[in-house]
Scaffold this active site. Sequence first.
Site, mmCIF file in Angstrom:
data_model
loop_
_atom_site.group_PDB
_atom_site.id
_atom_site.type_symbol
_atom_site.label_atom_id
_atom_site.label_comp_id
_atom_site.label_asym_id
_atom_site.label_seq_id
_atom_site.Cartn_x
_atom_site.Cartn_y
_atom_site.Cartn_z
ATOM 1 N N SER A 201 -11.723 -5.953 -41.704
ATOM 2 C CA SER A 201 -10.467 -6.121 -41.656
ATOM 3 C C SER A 201 -9.726 -6.729 -43.534
ATOM 4 C CB SER A 201 -10.100 -7.840 -41.029
ATOM 5 O OG SER A 201 -8.630 -7.451 -40.679
ATOM 6 N N ASP A 287 -9.199 -2.128 -30.876
ATOM 7 C CA ASP A 287 -8.580 -3.079 -31.699
ATOM 8 C C ASP A 287 -7.870 -3.370 -31.629
ATOM 9 O OD1 ASP A 287 -8.092 -4.756 -34.269
ATOM 10 O OD2 ASP A 287 -9.711 -3.256 -34.890
ATOM 11 N N HIS A 325 -11.373 -6.133 -31.889
ATOM 12 C CA HIS A 325 -11.499 -6.529 -34.023
ATOM 13 C C HIS A 325 -13.015 -6.787 -34.580
ATOM 14 C CE1 HIS A 325 -9.890 -6.678 -37.536
ATOM 15 N NE2 HIS A 325 -9.606 -7.470 -37.684
#
Length: 349
Positions: A201, A287, A325
Amino acid sequence: MKRRIDQSDQKFTSGERLQQTVKRPKDIGVQARSQWWVWTWTKVGLLSLCVLSVTILFLQQLFTVSDDLSRPSDFGLNHTINIYLNSEEGVRVGVWYTVPEHRWTEAQEKDLEWYEKALGDGSPIFIYLHGNTGNRSAPHRIGIANVLSAIGYHVLALDYRGFGDSTSEPTELGLTTDTIYLYNWVKARSGNSLVCVWGHSLGSGVATNTAVKLQEKGKHFDGIILEGAFRNGQVAIEHPFTWFYWKFPYIQYYLFNPLKDNILNLPNDDNLKKIRTPLMLLHAEDDHIVPFYMAQELYNIAKNAQNSDERVKLVPFNGSLGYLHNGLYKDPHLPSIIREFVQSLSLTA
């Protein structure tokens, strides 16, 4: 006579029906007030839900801050040592260093000197760069460390400045500076071992920023893995309750988001046009933070930049698996995917 009474009754009944079907101003006012109350209570309910969600995030962060990160064994990492490094004057960053699982018994009660020597045992090394919330103790981050350690790799999980128990305030330059310092610290002790970076991320942007800076200095990571990567930093710092902050901007001052006052430009798309390091993108199709199409776009950018299908890989994870995620560490095939990628680095090193 009886028939007339019946007709009168019938007319009266019809009149009552007419009165009932025609809404008087008073009736309209009652209905409007009723709708207003329904809408008002709906908004109150939604606001309460938002406040509850923010409160939960607050309590989670408060609990996380109270964790003693200097004791990784409290988090189930018994072959891990905590390290504090001074990445620049006035900045101290926390790092968890986990050795390969096959050295678990040997690592018990060992000091930093032993761990530093262990870096040169020839096993691949991963620098792990986490996302925008929490610190190195988050369960999914420990999950990745355990996966890499089980395969036989060293893992160094960094809390950038301003995260966890690391000092100072986070800035784009600062996050990159911390990562470069850790890279140099590892390289000084790792001999000829492969040194890779794993960015998740927000960490994907820090990873590519660092890779570009190293490349400019004639240095490089041996491999790059990006998990849940975004096109640019605006996506990484966006919170699920961003709309709530826009409507009630004062609330953000009561949240422990270390990046709330910093505007970052972490352009993975631009960086991947410059990077010439073998790359693997890992992304869940479901995600909910960074859409899967971004991984596809980054893959195309990197493949065109390196002009190779071999040096750039995209590994999707089916949305039915529910990884979202943060859940890729749960996938039973992940170890073999990583091992195959690292083995390909050994062939091109």
